[in-house]
Write an enzyme that holds these catalytic residues in place. Structure first.
Site, PDB file in Angstrom:
ATOM      1  N   ASP A   1      41.432  34.277  46.482  1.00 57.27           N
ATOM      2  CA  ASP A   1      41.281  34.229  45.025  1.00 57.27           C
ATOM      3  C   ASP A   1      41.702  32.863  44.470  1.00 57.27           C
ATOM      4  O   ASP A   1      42.591  32.206  45.027  1.00 57.27           O
ATOM      5  CB  ASP A   1      42.139  35.343  44.400  1.00 57.27           C
ATOM      6  CG  ASP A   1      41.745  35.616  42.957  1.00 57.27           C
ATOM      7  OD1 ASP A   1      40.643  35.201  42.538  1.00 57.27           O
ATOM      8  OD2 ASP A   1      42.549  36.237  42.241  1.00 57.27           O
TER       9      ASP A   1
ATOM     10  N   HIS B   1      34.054  27.605  44.628  1.00 54.80           N
ATOM     11  CA  HIS B   1      33.629  28.410  45.789  1.00 54.80           C
ATOM     12  C   HIS B   1      33.259  27.505  46.962  1.00 54.80           C
ATOM     13  O   HIS B   1      33.581  27.801  48.113  1.00 54.80           O
ATOM     14  CB  HIS B   1      32.450  29.306  45.417  1.00 54.80           C
ATOM     15  CG  HIS B   1      32.785  30.291  44.332  1.00 54.80           C
ATOM     16  ND1 HIS B   1      33.921  31.082  44.383  1.00 54.80           N
ATOM     17  CD2 HIS B   1      32.159  30.604  43.176  1.00 54.80           C
ATOM     18  CE1 HIS B   1      33.959  31.841  43.296  1.00 54.80           C
ATOM     19  NE2 HIS B   1      32.922  31.576  42.548  1.00 54.80           N
TER      20      HIS B   1
ATOM     21  N   LEU C   1      38.965  35.119  68.679  1.00 52.97           N
ATOM     22  CA  LEU C   1      39.162  35.595  67.305  1.00 52.97           C
ATOM     23  C   LEU C   1      37.928  36.342  66.796  1.00 52.97           C
ATOM     24  O   LEU C   1      36.803  35.870  66.953  1.00 52.97           O
ATOM     25  CB  LEU C   1      39.413  34.388  66.377  1.00 52.97           C
ATOM     26  CG  LEU C   1      39.457  34.718  64.874  1.00 52.97           C
ATOM     27  CD1 LEU C   1      40.735  35.477  64.524  1.00 52.97           C
ATOM     28  CD2 LEU C   1      39.329  33.462  64.028  1.00 52.97           C
TER      29      LEU C   1
HETATM   30  C1  FPP Z   1      37.448  34.803  44.116  1.00 53.46           C
HETATM   31  O1  FPP Z   1      37.877  33.724  43.313  1.00 53.46           O
HETATM   32  C2  FPP Z   1      36.520  34.310  45.139  1.00 53.46           C
HETATM   33  C3  FPP Z   1      35.296  34.827  45.398  1.00 53.46           C
HETATM   34  C4  FPP Z   1      34.730  35.982  44.694  1.00 53.46           C
HETATM   35  C5  FPP Z   1      34.413  34.198  46.415  1.00 53.46           C
HETATM   36  C6  FPP Z   1      35.124  33.859  47.680  1.00 53.46           C
HETATM   37  C7  FPP Z   1      34.269  33.013  48.517  1.00 53.46           C
HETATM   38  C8  FPP Z   1      34.704  31.938  49.220  1.00 53.46           C
HETATM   39  C9  FPP Z   1      36.094  31.507  49.246  1.00 53.46           C
HETATM   40  C10 FPP Z   1      33.785  31.156  50.044  1.00 53.46           C
HETATM   41  C11 FPP Z   1      33.290  31.985  51.198  1.00 53.46           C
HETATM   42  C12 FPP Z   1      33.174  31.217  52.390  1.00 53.46           C
HETATM   43  C13 FPP Z   1      32.358  31.492  53.410  1.00 53.46           C
HETATM   44  C14 FPP Z   1      32.505  30.717  54.628  1.00 53.46           C
HETATM   45  C15 FPP Z   1      31.314  32.506  53.376  1.00 53.46           C
HETATM   46  P1  FPP Z   1      37.522  33.702  41.760  1.00 53.46           P
HETATM   47  O2  FPP Z   1      36.184  33.135  41.584  1.00 53.46           O
HETATM   48  O3  FPP Z   1      37.677  35.097  41.192  1.00 53.46           O
HETATM   49  O4  FPP Z   1      38.632  32.760  41.198  1.00 53.46           O
HETATM   50  P2  FPP Z   1      39.325  32.848  39.763  1.00 53.46           P
HETATM   51  O5  FPP Z   1      40.179  34.094  39.768  1.00 53.46           O
HETATM   52  O6  FPP Z   1      40.146  31.604  39.697  1.00 53.46           O
HETATM   53  O7  FPP Z   1      38.237  32.898  38.733  1.00 53.46           O
END
Ligand code: FPP
Length: 253
Positions: A33, A50, A144
């Site tokens: 997050d 992201h 892994l």
């Molecule tokens: C939550 O942060 C994050 C997500 C919903 C997406 C997570 C995806 C990645 C970290 C990349 C994935 C990587 C691969 C290799 C597939 P948020 O957007 O809710 O953050 P915020 O709370 O600050 O708004």
């Protein structure tokens, strides 16, 4: 040409004289997050957060290999994330393909196996196909297990399991007497995997957000304010060190 990740040459932590084999969590689950806030702080669009988050995934996969973690489950896209603006959803769902395009050879040479949990059927074909290709190519690896939770929701996982169980009961493939916790686990996406020993959530929030509701029953939780794109091997190690201090009693004394 793929390069072997140099970290692999390090001794796994659980072979060092300081730690017993139970000191390293076998299965670590992560709620990644904070991408949106990381981007906003820099005046960038949320999708930049992201994309930066993918680099952190690379670092943490390397660290998990180095420290001999057996399973790493990453909450990549939840069943609730469809509510986000379409361009953001489209970007997140393109990331698995982009990540695998860049890193699959390296993952293969490090004996990493790819798996996914969630409702794959409703994902765009390009996401599904990239993941399926990686699953097929790494099927025989026994290092892994890198497990992407994609279009995953804990309640819908349990609901699906219940429907399948009822259906099997209707067809006399399952009786009420046979139904116990182990049997229920076999109907979940995570069938065959150990439950997570450690849950890490970055980004400061302290909630589960519908992640692995059944599987986290006895898991140790570790929260950090660090936003996912800033999370590094150092914080990961910090989580492992704190895990080592915890006494897991599973309801006993
Ligand atoms: C939550 O942060 C994050 C997500 C919903 C997406 C997570 C995806 C990645 C970290 C990349 C994935 C990587 C691969 C290799 C597939 P948020 O957007 O809710 O953050 P915020 O709370 O600050 O708004």
């Amino acid at each position: 040409m793929s390069m072997k990740i140099p970290f692999l040459n390090h001794k796994p932590l659980n072979q060092s004289h300081q730690y017993s084999e139970h000191d390293t969590p076998e299965h670590i689950a992560i709620v990644m997050d904070g991408n949106g806030r990381w981007a906003r702080k820099r005046g960038l669009p949320r999708v930049a957060g992201h994309k930066a988050g993918v680099s952190t995934v690379v670092k943490i996969v390397k660290a998990a290999v180095k420290f001999n973690v057996k399973v790493l489950t990453l909450y990549t896209f939840s069943t609730e994330n469809w509510k986000r603006p379409k361009p953001e959803v489209d970007t997140i769902l393109r990331l698995p393909k982009e990540f695998l395009h860049l890193y699959l050879p390296e993952l293969i040479s490090n004996n990493v196996r790819i798996e996914a949990i969630g409702d794959m059927g409703s994902l765009p074909a390009h996401t599904r196909e990239a993941i399926q290709f990686a699953i097929d190519r790494t099927r025989d690896n026994d290092g892994l297990l890198l497990n992407f939770a994609l279009n995953y929701g804990g309640r819908s996982e349990i609901l699906n399991a219940m429907k399948e169980m009822f259906s099997d009961m209707n067809e006399a493939k399952l009786s009420l007497d046979e139904l116990d916790e182990q049997r229920v686990s076999k109907y979940l996406y995570t069938a065959g995997l150990p439950d997570p020993d450690l849950l890490i959530r970055t980004g400061g929030e302290k909630r589960l957000s519908n992640f692995l509701l059944w599987q986290l029953a006895y898991t140790e939780f570790w929260f950090t304010d660090v936003l996912w794109p800033d999370f590094s091997e150092k914080e990961f190690l910090h989580a492992l060190e704190e895990y080592r201090q915890r006494k897991r009693r599973y309801g006993g004394v």
